[in-house]
Scaffold this motif. Structure first.
Motif: not given
Length: 264
Positions: A6-8, A30-32, A38-43
């Motif tokens: 969905a990003k690139c 998967f970034k802000c 860079t983000l993950n499923m927890k933050n």
């Protein structure tokens, strides 16, 4: 068909696939949306199906509403309607339902009430009363204790060990003569007898054996019926008032009252 990030918008392979916000991402993509962290499923925090970090997550703000006479009138009418509906429901349910806290004591009372309801429904109390009325009376041979009614099976009340008779204790009617004790013959030595193998008892393979004192009709499917004089074999006490056994005459096994039989 290959999956697109969905990003690139490049192909995403299973080893680097990340599903979130109803989309598929590379783990590195998967970034802000604001700072690129860079983000993950927890933050991560999602907003309009886009990932944000905690610092740049869009804050929702209250919409300012002008305080006008019309808005105040609408708010007052809404409050009155809510109060009217509340009081109407309260008056409708008043006296019909009562909230009761659930505790062990209440559960015990409900269980006892259910048992009593079942007893009344199946007529066990009336059947037991009718069976007690049909119980045979004790023989009137002058040894009955005054004012005590019939003697219960197995009772040793007012038992005289000297005469081996009942009715010689306190409460004997006036004029009753105590029987003379039985004179025993003097002891005479017996010639020695030849030794023989002891014979096994007749009831050795029948467990505890009892004899019925009265007739009994089963009040439930797990009970057993018997007649006066029947032998009950393989008896096993359950509690103070009930036991389990097999009627030798019919071969049926079930529960029976302990005070209707005597052990032999």
């Amino acid at each position: 068909m290959s999956k697109k990030c969905a990003k690139c918008t490049k192909s995403v392979y299973p080893t680097e696939e990340l599903k979130c916000l109803d989309k598929i991402w590379h783990k590195a993509c998967f970034k802000c949306e604001t700072c690129g962290m860079t983000l993950n499923m927890k933050n991560y925090k999602g907003y309009e199906k886009l990932p944000y970090c905690s610092a740049h997550y869009p804050q929702t703000k209250h919409t300012q509403v002008a305080d006008t006479p019309e808005t105040r009138r609408i708010a007052e009418n809404t409050k009155i309607q809510s109060n009217v509906q509340y009081h109407a429901d309260f008056e409708k349910l008043k006296g019909q339902k009562t909230s009761v806290a659930e505790d062990p004591e209440l559960a015990r009372i409900k269980h006892n009430t259910a048992i009593q309801s079942n007893i009344n429904y199946w007529g066990v109390r009336e059947q037991r009363t009718a069976m007690e009325e049909r119980r045979p009376e004790a023989p009137d041979d002058g040894r009955q204790v005054q004012g005590s009614g019939r003697r219960q099976p197995g009772s040793i009340e007012n038992y005289d060990p000297m005469s081996q008779q009942y009715g010689s204790g306190i409460g004997v009617p006036t004029g009753f003569h105590h029987p003379e004790p039985v004179r025993q013959a003097p002891y005479q030595p017996q010639p020695p007898q030849s030794y023989s193998e002891p014979q096994p008892p007749k009831q050795a393979n029948k467990g505890m054996v009892c004899r019925a004192l009265y007739d009994y009709s089963a009040a439930d499917t797990d009970e057993v019926s018997f007649m006066d004089g029947d032998l009950i074999i393989q008896c096993h006490p359950i509690d103070a008032g009930w036991m389990e056994g097999t009627v030798e005459r019919t071969g049926k096994r079930g529960m029976l009252p302990s005070n209707y039989v005597e052990r032999i």
